[in-house]
Design a protein around this motif. Structure first.
Motif, PDB file in Angstrom:
ATOM      1  N   THR A  24      87.875  37.818   1.330  1.00 15.09           N
ATOM      2  CA  THR A  24      88.865  36.954   2.394  1.00 15.09           C
ATOM      3  C   THR A  24      90.102  37.727   2.361  1.00 15.09           C
ATOM      4  OG1 THR A  24      89.313  35.277   0.598  1.00 15.09           O
ATOM      5  CG2 THR A  24      87.626  34.823   2.148  1.00 15.09           C
ATOM      6  N   LEU A  25      90.773  37.923   1.038  1.00  9.32           N
ATOM      7  CA  LEU A  25      92.015  38.551   1.056  1.00  9.32           C
ATOM      8  C   LEU A  25      92.165  40.171   1.379  1.00  9.32           C
ATOM      9  CD1 LEU A  25      93.553  36.900  -2.276  1.00  9.32           C
ATOM     10  CD2 LEU A  25      94.060  36.377   0.103  1.00  9.32           C
ATOM     11  N   THR A  26      91.014  40.676   1.103  1.00  7.30           N
ATOM     12  CA  THR A  26      90.812  42.239   1.482  1.00  7.30           C
ATOM     13  C   THR A  26      90.735  42.318   3.030  1.00  7.30           C
ATOM     14  OG1 THR A  26      89.674  42.796  -0.723  1.00  7.30           O
ATOM     15  CG2 THR A  26      89.375  44.469   1.230  1.00  7.30           C
ATOM     16  N   ILE A  27      89.894  41.506   3.631  1.00  8.44           N
ATOM     17  CA  ILE A  27      90.021  41.614   5.073  1.00  8.44           C
ATOM     18  C   ILE A  27      91.081  41.266   5.726  1.00  8.44           C
ATOM     19  CG2 ILE A  27      88.848  40.346   7.046  1.00  8.44           C
ATOM     20  CD1 ILE A  27      86.169  39.926   5.549  1.00  8.44           C
ATOM     21  N   LEU A  28      91.770  40.192   5.211  1.00  4.47           N
ATOM     22  CA  LEU A  28      93.110  40.029   5.874  1.00  4.47           C
ATOM     23  C   LEU A  28      94.057  41.173   5.603  1.00  4.47           C
ATOM     24  CD1 LEU A  28      95.098  37.787   7.128  1.00  4.47           C
ATOM     25  CD2 LEU A  28      95.678  37.233   4.795  1.00  4.47           C
ATOM     26  N   PHE A  29      94.341  41.598   4.622  1.00  6.43           N
ATOM     27  CA  PHE A  29      95.260  42.706   4.349  1.00  6.43           C
ATOM     28  C   PHE A  29      94.890  44.112   4.839  1.00  6.43           C
ATOM     29  CE2 PHE A  29      96.496  39.692   0.830  1.00  6.43           C
ATOM     30  CZ  PHE A  29      97.828  39.472   1.157  1.00  6.43           C
ATOM     31  N   ILE A  30      93.601  44.328   4.834  1.00 10.00           N
ATOM     32  CA  ILE A  30      93.046  45.459   5.715  1.00 10.00           C
ATOM     33  C   ILE A  30      93.711  45.463   7.211  1.00 10.00           C
ATOM     34  CG2 ILE A  30      91.313  46.586   6.778  1.00 10.00           C
ATOM     35  CD1 ILE A  30      89.890  46.478   4.111  1.00 10.00           C
ATOM     36  N   THR A  31      93.494  44.242   7.944  1.00 11.08           N
ATOM     37  CA  THR A  31      93.989  43.961   9.016  1.00 11.08           C
ATOM     38  C   THR A  31      95.313  44.161   9.351  1.00 11.08           C
ATOM     39  OG1 THR A  31      91.952  42.354   9.444  1.00 11.08           O
ATOM     40  CG2 THR A  31      93.899  42.437  11.052  1.00 11.08           C
ATOM     41  N   ILE A  32      96.243  43.775   8.479  1.00 14.47           N
ATOM     42  CA  ILE A  32      97.654  43.793   8.274  1.00 14.47           C
ATOM     43  C   ILE A  32      97.889  45.262   8.173  1.00 14.47           C
ATOM     44  CG2 ILE A  32      99.637  43.343   7.194  1.00 14.47           C
ATOM     45  CD1 ILE A  32      98.606  40.671   6.522  1.00 14.47           C
ATOM     46  N   GLY A  33      97.302  45.934   7.184  1.00 16.44           N
ATOM     47  CA  GLY A  33      97.613  47.450   7.172  1.00 16.44           C
ATOM     48  C   GLY A  33      97.320  48.147   8.291  1.00 16.44           C
ATOM     49  N   PHE A  34      96.252  47.860   9.216  1.00 14.49           N
ATOM     50  CA  PHE A  34      95.919  48.517  10.281  1.00 14.49           C
ATOM     51  C   PHE A  34      96.993  48.199  11.388  1.00 14.49           C
ATOM     52  CE2 PHE A  34      93.798  48.231  14.742  1.00 14.49           C
ATOM     53  CZ  PHE A  34      93.451  49.521  14.763  1.00 14.49           C
ATOM     54  N   ALA A  35      97.415  46.822  11.437  1.00 15.66           N
ATOM     55  CA  ALA A  35      98.417  46.766  12.481  1.00 15.66           C
ATOM     56  C   ALA A  35      99.582  47.541  12.085  1.00 15.66           C
ATOM     57  CB  ALA A  35      98.776  45.295  12.612  1.00 15.66           C
ATOM     58  N   ALA A  36     100.094  47.598  10.944  1.00 12.33           N
ATOM     59  CA  ALA A  36     101.352  48.353  10.632  1.00 12.33           C
ATOM     60  C   ALA A  36     100.998  49.753  10.659  1.00 12.33           C
ATOM     61  CB  ALA A  36     101.683  48.205   9.069  1.00 12.33           C
ATOM     62  N   TYR A  37      99.978  50.297  10.529  1.00 14.86           N
ATOM     63  CA  TYR A  37      99.513  51.764  10.797  1.00 14.86           C
ATOM     64  C   TYR A  37      99.673  52.075  12.166  1.00 14.86           C
ATOM     65  CZ  TYR A  37      97.004  56.074  10.941  1.00 14.86           C
ATOM     66  OH  TYR A  37      96.531  57.485  11.316  1.00 14.86           O
ATOM     67  N   THR A  38      99.184  51.306  13.196  1.00 14.90           N
ATOM     68  CA  THR A  38      99.240  51.437  14.523  1.00 14.90           C
ATOM     69  C   THR A  38     100.458  50.841  15.154  1.00 14.90           C
ATOM     70  OG1 THR A  38      98.075  49.242  14.933  1.00 14.90           O
ATOM     71  CG2 THR A  38      96.584  51.164  14.845  1.00 14.90           C
ATOM     72  N   GLY A  39     101.526  50.470  14.244  1.00 14.76           N
ATOM     73  CA  GLY A  39     102.621  50.268  15.074  1.00 14.76           C
ATOM     74  C   GLY A  39     102.786  48.903  15.875  1.00 14.76           C
ATOM     75  N   VAL A  40     102.003  47.891  15.465  1.00 12.67           N
ATOM     76  CA  VAL A  40     102.015  46.840  16.346  1.00 12.67           C
ATOM     77  C   VAL A  40     102.157  45.693  15.495  1.00 12.67           C
ATOM     78  CG1 VAL A  40     100.254  47.686  18.134  1.00 12.67           C
ATOM     79  CG2 VAL A  40      99.512  46.436  16.099  1.00 12.67           C
ATOM     80  N   TRP A  41     102.317  45.752  14.266  1.00  9.99           N
ATOM     81  CA  TRP A  41     102.637  44.680  13.426  1.00  9.99           C
ATOM     82  C   TRP A  41     104.014  44.019  13.659  1.00  9.99           C
ATOM     83  CZ3 TRP A  41     100.245  41.216  11.055  1.00  9.99           C
ATOM     84  CH2 TRP A  41     100.882  40.346   9.856  1.00  9.99           C
ATOM     85  N   GLU A  42     105.083  44.885  14.076  1.00  7.03           N
ATOM     86  CA  GLU A  42     106.297  44.601  14.353  1.00  7.03           C
ATOM     87  C   GLU A  42     106.393  44.420  15.851  1.00  7.03           C
ATOM     88  OE1 GLU A  42     108.603  43.668  12.218  1.00  7.03           O
ATOM     89  OE2 GLU A  42     107.548  44.582  10.542  1.00  7.03           O
ATOM     90  N   SER A  43     107.414  43.443  16.313  1.00  7.85           N
ATOM     91  CA  SER A  43     107.569  43.195  17.641  1.00  7.85           C
ATOM     92  C   SER A  43     108.175  44.613  18.393  1.00  7.85           C
ATOM     93  CB  SER A  43     108.318  41.646  18.003  1.00  7.85           C
ATOM     94  OG  SER A  43     108.345  41.594  19.285  1.00  7.85           O
ATOM     95  N   PRO A  44     107.721  44.887  19.745  1.00  9.98           N
ATOM     96  CA  PRO A  44     108.552  46.302  20.316  1.00  9.98           C
ATOM     97  C   PRO A  44     109.621  45.536  21.066  1.00  9.98           C
ATOM     98  CG  PRO A  44     106.535  45.664  21.397  1.00  9.98           C
ATOM     99  CD  PRO A  44     106.569  44.577  20.432  1.00  9.98           C
ATOM    100  N   VAL A  45     110.271  44.590  21.020  1.00 13.78           N
ATOM    101  CA  VAL A  45     111.470  44.126  21.614  1.00 13.78           C
ATOM    102  C   VAL A  45     112.908  44.525  21.148  1.00 13.78           C
ATOM    103  CG1 VAL A  45     112.802  42.022  22.513  1.00 13.78           C
ATOM    104  CG2 VAL A  45     110.219  41.974  22.174  1.00 13.78           C
ATOM    105  N   PRO A  46     113.828  45.196  22.028  1.00 10.61           N
ATOM    106  CA  PRO A  46     114.927  45.843  21.637  1.00 10.61           C
ATOM    107  C   PRO A  46     115.923  44.734  21.004  1.00 10.61           C
ATOM    108  CG  PRO A  46     114.241  46.665  23.829  1.00 10.61           C
ATOM    109  CD  PRO A  46     113.429  45.584  23.404  1.00 10.61           C
ATOM    110  N   ASP A  47     116.471  45.319  19.845  1.00 12.66           N
ATOM    111  CA  ASP A  47     117.558  44.391  19.182  1.00 12.66           C
ATOM    112  C   ASP A  47     118.375  43.730  20.016  1.00 12.66           C
ATOM    113  OD1 ASP A  47     118.257  43.612  16.516  1.00 12.66           O
ATOM    114  OD2 ASP A  47     119.945  44.039  17.118  1.00 12.66           O
ATOM    115  N   ASN A  48     119.064  44.247  21.236  1.00  3.47           N
ATOM    116  CA  ASN A  48     120.152  43.829  22.007  1.00  3.47           C
ATOM    117  C   ASN A  48     119.605  42.635  22.813  1.00  3.47           C
ATOM    118  OD1 ASN A  48     118.296  45.533  23.521  1.00  3.47           O
ATOM    119  ND2 ASN A  48     120.387  46.028  24.900  1.00  3.47           N
ATOM    120  N   TYR A  49     118.244  42.719  23.292  1.00  5.70           N
ATOM    121  CA  TYR A  49     117.403  41.786  23.982  1.00  5.70           C
ATOM    122  C   TYR A  49     117.372  40.442  23.316  1.00  5.70           C
ATOM    123  CZ  TYR A  49     114.172  39.657  27.460  1.00  5.70           C
ATOM    124  OH  TYR A  49     113.539  38.751  28.382  1.00  5.70           O
TER     125      TYR A  49
END
Length: 356
Positions: free
Chosen positions: A318-343
């Motif tokens: 269960t933890l492996t599936i979860l953290f692999i997904t998080i790693g994939f999201a971070a690798y593809t650049g979608v883990w963090e929100s793409p909204v500018p800081d000033n917004y």
């Protein structure tokens, strides 16, 4: 009519009263509780961090700054459903809240393989509900088991709620989903969720208190009767190849498995537990005093053997599936929100005025 004759079957090794000690590495219940507490701690950290992140922008940058935790996306299941439809329809990742979709896919994957393991091994709400139920049992020494007709009727509520949310999330075309999630309300739906608890209304507060009181007397009341997320994962769990299996030959009909099952499944009357209510918690397995009678397993079709999952394997998977997904999201650049800081400085202070 001949009665079933019982031989003296071997008890599970190193058990006391048929149960393994809590600190035995083979005890599946201990691994489950450890996984639950780990995920609960992570979610508490996410909640606290997210609060300070919101306060930083509300105050115009005068308070303590903490980065937005990507894990807050896991608390946006409707956005995850919308984005899942968007991706299936367009073939591309959504421009915002993509992490919510990826986390939803991870939990669906867990359900497809390991039953509703998310509910019993990972969900922080499920963990809190379970702790409240255990507290009620210790204080009041009893819990209610609703009549079967009422239990089944109430269980249908979570599927009605699921149908409502599926309609909301999936009735819109991809273009409208993108427009909604890229709108000011869609961008800060996580902030609006936080504000629901920070500025909770009297009716909502009373509803939460009533649910807590009910959970003291009815085990996992929220999960069993009202959680649409669990209902969704339960539907996928029907396809799971792993199920609880009972060896009829070695079963001594003690009934401990059914008595201890938190989902009130009559495990002692079944050979294979197929029901949608099974969460793969393995409580029945740990309650069985006889060796190799109950197992969470996958029988191999060509051999008289099975792939049996232990507590440590369940926790690891269960933890492996979860953290692999998080790693994939971070690798593809979608883990963090793409909204500018000033917004964020512009939109978060005005969150109360933004409606959908």
């Amino acid at each position: 009519m001949t009665e079933k004759t019982h031989q003296r079957y071997k008890r599970r090794p190193d058990t006391i009263g048929g149960k393994l000690p809590w600190n035995d590495w083979r005890n599946a219940s201990t691994w489950r509780k450890a996984t639950q507490l780990l995920l609960l701690a992570i979610n508490i950290y996410i909640g606290v961090t997210f609060y300070y992140w919101v306060r930083y922008y509300e105050s115009g940058g005068t308070t303590f700054f903490m980065s937005r935790p990507g894990g807050i996306e896991g608390w946006l299941p409707i956005a995850g459903l919308m984005n899942l439809k968007y991706t299936l329809e367009t073939g591309v990742l959504p421009p915002i809240h993509a992490a919510s979709m990826l986390l939803l896919v991870a939990l669906i994957t867990i359900s497809l393989i390991l039953k509703k393991a998310f509910c019993s091994w990972m969900c922080p709400i499920g963990t809190i509900s379970e702790l409240i139920g255990n507290l009620g049992k210790k204080i009041f020494r009893f819990q209610f088991n609703l009549p079967r007709w009422l239990d089944i009727s109430l269980r249908s509520l979570k599927y009605l709620l699921l149908g409502f949310f599926l309609y909301i999330a999936l009735s819109m075309p991809a273009q409208m989903i993108q427009y909604f999630l890229m709108s000011p309300y869609g961008i800060i739906i996580d902030v609006k969720m936080l504000d629901f608890f920070r500025y909770i209304s009297g009716v909502s507060l009373i509803s939460v208190i009533i649910l807590i009181v009910i959970s003291l007397f009815i085990h996992n009341a929220w999960c069993r009767y009202l959680c649409p997320y669990g209902a969704l994962l339960g539907l996928f769990s029907l396809l799971s190849p792993f199920k609880i299996h009972r060896n009829v030959e070695s079963c001594i009909d003690c009934g401990k498995c059914a008595k201890n099952c938190p989902s009130r499944i009559p495990v002692d009357k079944l050979i294979k537990v197929r029901t949608i209510e099974c969460t793969g918690c393995m409580t029945c397995v740990e309650s069985c005093p006889v060796s190799s009678t109950l197992s969470f397993s996958l029988p191999l079709p060509t051999k008289k053997r099975s792939i049996v999952l232990s507590g440590i394997i369940m926790s690891t998977l269960t933890l492996t599936i979860l953290f692999i997904t998080i790693g994939f999201a971070a690798y593809t650049g979608v883990w963090e929100s793409p909204v500018p800081d000033n917004y964020w400085f512009h939109i978060i202070p005005n969150a109360k005025m933004i409606g959908h």
